[in-house]
Design an enzyme around this catalytic site. Structure first.
Site, PDB file in Angstrom:
ATOM      1  N   ASP A 118       5.972   2.577   7.137  1.00  0.00           N
ATOM      2  CA  ASP A 118       4.760   1.794   6.904  1.00  0.00           C
ATOM      3  C   ASP A 118       3.940   2.583   5.898  1.00  0.00           C
ATOM      4  O   ASP A 118       3.284   3.543   6.257  1.00  0.00           O
ATOM      5  CB  ASP A 118       4.014   1.600   8.220  1.00  0.00           C
ATOM      6  CG  ASP A 118       2.602   1.044   8.040  1.00  0.00           C
ATOM      7  OD1 ASP A 118       2.275   0.598   6.930  1.00  0.00           O
ATOM      8  OD2 ASP A 118       1.828   1.078   9.005  1.00  0.00           O
ATOM      9  N   HIS A 133       2.917   4.767  12.451  1.00  0.00           N
ATOM     10  CA  HIS A 133       1.803   5.671  12.771  1.00  0.00           C
ATOM     11  C   HIS A 133       2.201   6.767  13.759  1.00  0.00           C
ATOM     12  O   HIS A 133       1.384   7.272  14.509  1.00  0.00           O
ATOM     13  CB  HIS A 133       0.578   4.902  13.296  1.00  0.00           C
ATOM     14  CG  HIS A 133      -0.029   3.993  12.271  1.00  0.00           C
ATOM     15  ND1 HIS A 133      -1.333   3.579  12.319  1.00  0.00           N
ATOM     16  CD2 HIS A 133       0.492   3.428  11.153  1.00  0.00           C
ATOM     17  CE1 HIS A 133      -1.586   2.793  11.286  1.00  0.00           C
ATOM     18  NE2 HIS A 133      -0.491   2.686  10.570  1.00  0.00           N
ATOM     19  N   HIS A 182       0.828  -1.206   0.000  1.00  0.00           N
ATOM     20  CA  HIS A 182       0.000   0.000   0.000  1.00  0.00           C
ATOM     21  C   HIS A 182       0.861   1.255   0.000  1.00  0.00           C
ATOM     22  O   HIS A 182       1.892   1.336   0.664  1.00  0.00           O
ATOM     23  CB  HIS A 182      -1.016  -0.004   1.137  1.00  0.00           C
ATOM     24  CG  HIS A 182      -0.468   0.170   2.521  1.00  0.00           C
ATOM     25  ND1 HIS A 182      -0.254   1.400   3.081  1.00  0.00           N
ATOM     26  CD2 HIS A 182      -0.122  -0.731   3.464  1.00  0.00           C
ATOM     27  CE1 HIS A 182       0.197   1.243   4.322  1.00  0.00           C
ATOM     28  NE2 HIS A 182       0.298  -0.040   4.582  1.00  0.00           N
ATOM     29  N   GLU A 222      -5.204   1.590   2.271  1.00  0.00           N
ATOM     30  CA  GLU A 222      -5.074   0.442   3.165  1.00  0.00           C
ATOM     31  C   GLU A 222      -5.370   0.849   4.592  1.00  0.00           C
ATOM     32  O   GLU A 222      -6.018   0.119   5.347  1.00  0.00           O
ATOM     33  CB  GLU A 222      -3.657  -0.149   3.068  1.00  0.00           C
ATOM     34  CG  GLU A 222      -3.492  -1.502   3.769  1.00  0.00           C
ATOM     35  CD  GLU A 222      -3.071  -1.416   5.233  1.00  0.00           C
ATOM     36  OE1 GLU A 222      -3.034  -2.458   5.900  1.00  0.00           O
ATOM     37  OE2 GLU A 222      -2.788  -0.306   5.740  1.00  0.00           O
ATOM     38  N   GLU A 223      -4.886   2.032   4.957  1.00  0.00           N
ATOM     39  CA  GLU A 223      -4.970   2.451   6.360  1.00  0.00           C
ATOM     40  C   GLU A 223      -6.407   2.714   6.804  1.00  0.00           C
ATOM     41  O   GLU A 223      -6.663   2.867   7.986  1.00  0.00           O
ATOM     42  CB  GLU A 223      -4.113   3.707   6.591  1.00  0.00           C
ATOM     43  CG  GLU A 223      -2.619   3.506   6.342  1.00  0.00           C
ATOM     44  CD  GLU A 223      -1.946   2.635   7.403  1.00  0.00           C
ATOM     45  OE1 GLU A 223      -2.627   2.169   8.332  1.00  0.00           O
ATOM     46  OE2 GLU A 223      -0.737   2.399   7.286  1.00  0.00           O
TER      47      GLU A 223
END
Lengths: 332, 362, 354
Positions: free
Chosen positions: B185, B328, B80, B214-215
């Site tokens: 990420d 994150h 992603h 995706e998140e």
């Protein structure tokens, strides 16, 4: 049929690791099905029936998987930490025994709590397999186990772990055995990964592309002391699902099931479940949508290591489903 | 094979060029739903590497590298492109803006951070009440997101508007054997799939999907997998390494993964039970080539694999992640060695993929 | 007029935690050298710059005090390659997770402050701010490397680089109080083309954030006749809109209260009014929390004044200040200084005794 039930419930098959159950099912039905295949998700799909004009492509789904646990860590002293596969509750874990796919057995216990009134969180529970050190422990991260409890025959009432949903697997096997002929094109799906989110039925339904679908699964019963308020009881017949948290059963399917039960004088109950969900939801939302419902076996103590059903409900579920499949279906 | 024998294989896969690519990807902004900046970098990189490239209606890049033979298995690799971030949702005038989180962000990490807002990357800050004005009691409470503002400065009136995205203003850098940056990420995964396209094996039809959103629920991967209709798939992502000391120095049993222990192979997460054929095959491939790997602790969380697995008649899936700390947050840390070994493992696993591994049992 | 910005940015990127102001002091000394007649460092690390006046000796002396020290952190322990730390100066731990830092030990090592997952913290930690004792710094280096390069006691500065924001504002760490150092520098630059009777002692004080040690000792040593402390004050903005607070970039504040000499205050205000520099009066009922508090009571007592530069998000790495306010403060100081006559002290005496 009780012996079949016993063999099914005593097999280890947590979600994603249904192969032992699948092998058992395949052996039971291979002489009675027209065609058997296994799809990418591990669903076993058996076809039966000789489609006639007016016959429909019908998918039935009973899930092979059971709830279980998966190892996340082995500590320096050989204790195994774990997390859940499906809806396991911590309060049914303490003191339970588990069996890994490798055959290794162990028991679950927990860290000392501040108060006896408290319940362990999963982080506070561990499995003791009798190892004394990490090196000595036969379990490694990612190993999967199911609860370990022998089958108990109490006469009408049967008790075991994994009644959810092996009892329905037994029902479908028995239906395959008893269904001599059908004007419908019937696909019996022994599905995988139901307990973690209906994953197997989702793709199986896409592959089968049915015109009508229903799941066979367990449902709660409202007949235990100070239990949930629910109309279903053990021994009063299989339940025709009207709703649960994930599904409003297609009213045409509900009428078809109820009408058939009444015609055949098969006892049945109406199920209004305020929780849960079954493969029926996955079937209903497949492709352009499928009229769907569910035949349920009332079950006490679901998702504990001792789930109880009434054998008469099981037999009546078989009768009902055989009756449903034996005639052309006209949903209205 | 001794550890010394292993290193050259991995090192040949990540050199300065790869680190520079990761740097560009990390510094680029691509909040879920607004992935253009990363998409353009990826397109530029893969144009010479792929036989077919298209961008779908959600913004996924779908690229194919054809196999060198007929009837080769069609294997989808999904990474992603999107990252967590913010969206401006209200204008309080004077250059102050209300904002909301896109993706899972712990509000405890927001105060006192610099951000970049909108396509022109306008600098802003998320401030906090001066400590002098706070009480001890107040400092025990998390500052709720709705009391924070993005401040572009008093001259920032009208410079941003509701709908604009913002990201942490973090600059990628190397820290010894590690890399540091925002959105590792999953820019690590994106860079990994680019490298796999560069070294695509002839025995498979390689279907690379650089996915969006995706998140916020693996939404891009869902349509990408439907469109590509692969025989099998790997989600290439970055997974947290919680390999920090515990507060009371007891054994850390909740580390998820460890930095430096190699690529993380998934068996189970919150969205997927990995296909055991994939698990066994990748472990065997790692063993044969002497590539270190670790099993990610089964648990919560999820990757694009969950969405891919459920498309059409089902897809055998697995996730393989580069372990990374502090996903994150404004800046994560990953080991270059883990990234190299992730590329090496996937490369080895794909090259050695038996043609019939995922053929349905009759 | 914003040529002070590059210098200010240079100040912000220099380390100089309270008690260890060396690196920032060197940068200020370099800048002040051509602007003053004498330069010296006090025993506790304050930088003293003297620009002589034109009056007859013995000349009166005015002291301008802006502190150059910054808040920060200090390594208190090393666990498995992660650093534990505590604070130097007042830091709200809630702004720390995710913050870039620089560890200044044997090498300048970048790192990031991290909040361990709740599962590794004491029970009940979920969703609550993580206290400083449980926060860690990760350098990305292997544990052996960390043990070689870092030791307890190493100082940790914030790593946030200055950010130019819209509307002539700058954000960064340590603008408290290097914005004021910049203002004093702007004043010195302005004085180059002006005549002033008094000696001007520009002082970049040390250790304001911990004990006012620099201001107290410099005031004693220089023994000025008048002092102006320049420090940041609270600007209105998110998190601080209700009670106090001053407009950002809308002019400096002129402090008033028990730390401030009331007659000198009037003279400063008058200067601002006459050259039309916007300002607000900041009423400070008790301790001003600035160097003025310490200077006022040095030796036999020193008439003290306070100029405030409004700043948002004080003691975070994204403190935000108005560049116009810095320049205005510098200009106001220069104007005030050039107006000082040799007999100014008579003008401001509290009681005219016969």
């Amino acid at each position: 049929m009780k012996s079949l039930i016993q063999r099914l419930v005593e097999t280890t098959g947590p979600s994603g690791y249904e192969n032992q159950v699948r092998d058992l099912v395949r052996k039971e039905i291979e002489n009675d099905a027209a065609e058997i295949r296994v799809d990418a998700m591990g669903n076993l799909i058996a076809r039966k029936g000789s489609p006639q004009p007016g016959g429909r492509r019908i998918m039935l789904s009973a899930h092979m998987d059971e709830i279980g646990i998966i190892a996340t860590h082995v500590d320096a002293n050989g204790f195994v930490r774990f997390t859940t596969v499906g809806g396991v509750r911590p309060n049914t874990c303490l003191g339970s025994r588990v069996r890994f796919l490798s055959g290794v057995q162990g028991l679950i216990n927990g860290e000392k709590l501040d108060s006896n009134d408290k319940v362990h969180s999963f982080e506070q529970l561990f499995i003791d397999v009798g190892a004394a050190s990490r090196a000595d422990c036969p379990v490694k991260i990612g190993d999967v186990a199911a609860f370990d409890r022998p089958f108990l025959d109490l006469g009408n009432r049967l008790v075991a772990k994994a009644m959810d949903d092996r009892i329905s697997v037994a029902v479908l096997i028995e239906v395959i055995h008893q269904l001599k002929s059908s004007p419908n094109d019937v696909y019996f799906v022994f599905s995988t990964q139901e307990e973690v989110g209906l994953r197997g039925a989702t793709t199986a339904a896409y592959g089968v592309d049915p015109e009508i679908g229903f799941a066979v699964d367990v449902t709660l019963s409202g007949d235990t002391p100070k239990g949930i308020k629910m109309e279903t009881s053990l021994g009063k017949g299989p339940a025709v699902k009207v709703r649960d948290s994930s599904l409003l059963a297609d009213p045409r399917v509900v009428r078809w099931m109820i009408g058939t039960a009444e015609e055949e004088h098969i006892p049945y109950q109406i199920e209004i479940l305020e929780a849960g969900g079954t493969d029926a939801r996955a079937i209903q939302l497949t492709r352009m949508g499928v009229p769907s419902g569910c035949v349920s076996i009332p079950t006490r103590y679901i998702h504990s290591p001792s789930e109880m059903v009434d054998f008469r409900d099981v037999e009546n579920a078989v009768r009902l489903i055989v009756a449903l499949l034996s005639k052309p279906v006209n949903l209205e | 094979m001794s550890p010394q024998d292993r290193t050259p294989l991995a090192e040949s896969l990540v050199g300065d060029a790869q680190i520079r690519l990761l740097e560009r990807l990390s510094n680029a902004a691509a909040v879920s739903g607004d992935e253009g900046e990363v998409r353009r970098i990826v397109l530029e990189e893969i144009r010479p590497l792929a036989d077919e490239i298209r961008v779908d209606s959600l913004g996924n890049i779908l690229a194919a590298h054809h196999a060198g033979r007929e009837n080769a298995p069609r294997v989808m690799l999904a990474a992603h492109m999107d990252e967590i971030g913010f969206m401006i949702v209200g204008d309080d005038e004077d250059g102050l803006y209300r904002f909301d989180a896109v993706g899972g962000i712990d509000p405890r990490i927001l105060p006192g951070k610099a951000v970049l807002v909108g396509e022109s990357r306008i600098p802003g800050v998320i401030g906090a009440r001066p400590i002098h004005m706070t009480t001890t009691e107040e400092r025990r409470k998390t500052i709720p997101l709705d009391s924070l503002r993005i401040d572009l400065g008093p001259g920032g009136e009208g410079k941003a508007k509701p709908g604009d995205r913002a990201v942490f203003a973090t600059t990628f850098q190397r820290l010894g054997s590690s890399v540091f940056g925002k959105a590792l990420d999953n820019r690590l995964g994106v860079a990994t799939v680019i490298e796999l396209l560069r070294h695509a094996p002839a025995n498979i039809e390689l279907l690379a999907a650089f996915t969006v959103q995706e998140e916020i629920g693996a939404r891009g991967a869902r349509v990408a997998a439907y469109a590509l209709h692969p025989d099998a798939a790997i989600a290439v992502d970055s997974t947290p390494a919680y390999d920090l000391p515990t507060w009371d120095q007891t054994e850390n049993a909740l580390y998820n993964t460890h930095l430096g222990a190699g690529p993380a192979i998934y068996i189970a997460d919150g969205g997927t039970l990995a296909d055991s054929r994939w698990v066994n095959h990748l472990i065997a491939a790692a063993g044969e080539r002497g590539i270190p790997y670790q099993i990610r602790q089964p648990g919560r969380g999820g990757t694009d694999a969950s969405a891919i697995q459920r498309q059409r008649e089902g897809v055998p899936v697995i996730s393989v992640s580069v372990p990374g700390r502090y996903a994150h947050t404004p800046g994560g840390i990953a080991r270059i060695e883990d990234w190299q070994n992730t590329i090496a493992l996937l490369s080895a696993g794909l090259e050695a993929l038996p043609a019939g591994l995922f053929q349905p049992a009759a | 007029m914003n040529d002070i910005v590059p210098f200010l940015k240079q100040l912000l990127d220099a380390s100089g935690l309270s008690g260890n102001e060396g690196p920032v002091q060197a940068i200020i000394a370099e800048k002040w050298k051509p602007l003053v007649d004498e330069l010296a460092v006090s025993r506790v690390g304050s930088l003293h710059g003297l620009r002589r006046g034109t009056g007859a000796e013995p000349r009166r002396r005015i002291l301008l005090a802006a502190h150059m020290d910054a808040i920060g952190l200090i390594v208190s322990g090393i666990v498995d390659g992660f650093l534990r730390f505590t604070q130097i100066g007042g830091v709200d731990p809630r702004i720390l997770p995710g913050q870039m830092v620089v560890i200044g030990g044997r090498e300048q090592i970048p790192g990031v402050i991290v909040q361990p997952p709740d599962s590794l913290l004491p029970p009940g930690s979920a969703d609550r701010p993580v206290p400083m004792e449980h926060l860690l710094i990760d350098t990305g280096l292997e544990p052996e490397e960390v043990n070689r390069l870092v030791r307890p006691g190493d100082l940790v500065s914030f790593g946030q680089h200055p950010i130019e924001l819209a509307g002539d504002t700058l954000a960064g760490h340590s603008l408290d109080d290097r914005a004021s150092v910049a203002a004093v520098t702007a004043c010195l630059l302005e004085l180059q083309s002006r005549v002033h009777a008094w000696d001007v002692w520009a002082v970049a004080t040390s250790q304001e954030e911990t004990s006012f040690a620099g201001a107290q000792t410099s005031a004693f040593e220089i023994h000025p006749d008048l002092a102006v402390a320049i420090d940041v004050t609270f600007a209105k903005g998110p998190g601080y809109n209700d009670h106090g607070g001053f407009g950002l970039n809308k002019g400096p504040t002129i402090g008033f209260g028990p730390n401030i000499h009331p007659e000198a205050f009037k003279a400063l205000k008058k200067a601002a009014d006459e050259i039309e520099i916007p300002y607000e009066v900041e009423a400070i009922p008790r301790h001003s929390g600035t160097d003025a508090f310490a200077i006022q009571v040095a030796a036999e007592g020193i008439p003290s004044l306070l100029l405030g530069i409004p700043l948002r998000y004080m003691h975070t790495p994204v403190e935000e200040v108005g560049l116009k306010d810095i320049n205005r403060t510098g200009r106001l100081l220069a104007e005030f200084i050039s107006r000082l006559q040799p007999d100014f002290l008579n003008e401001i005496s509290l009681e005219k005794l016969p």
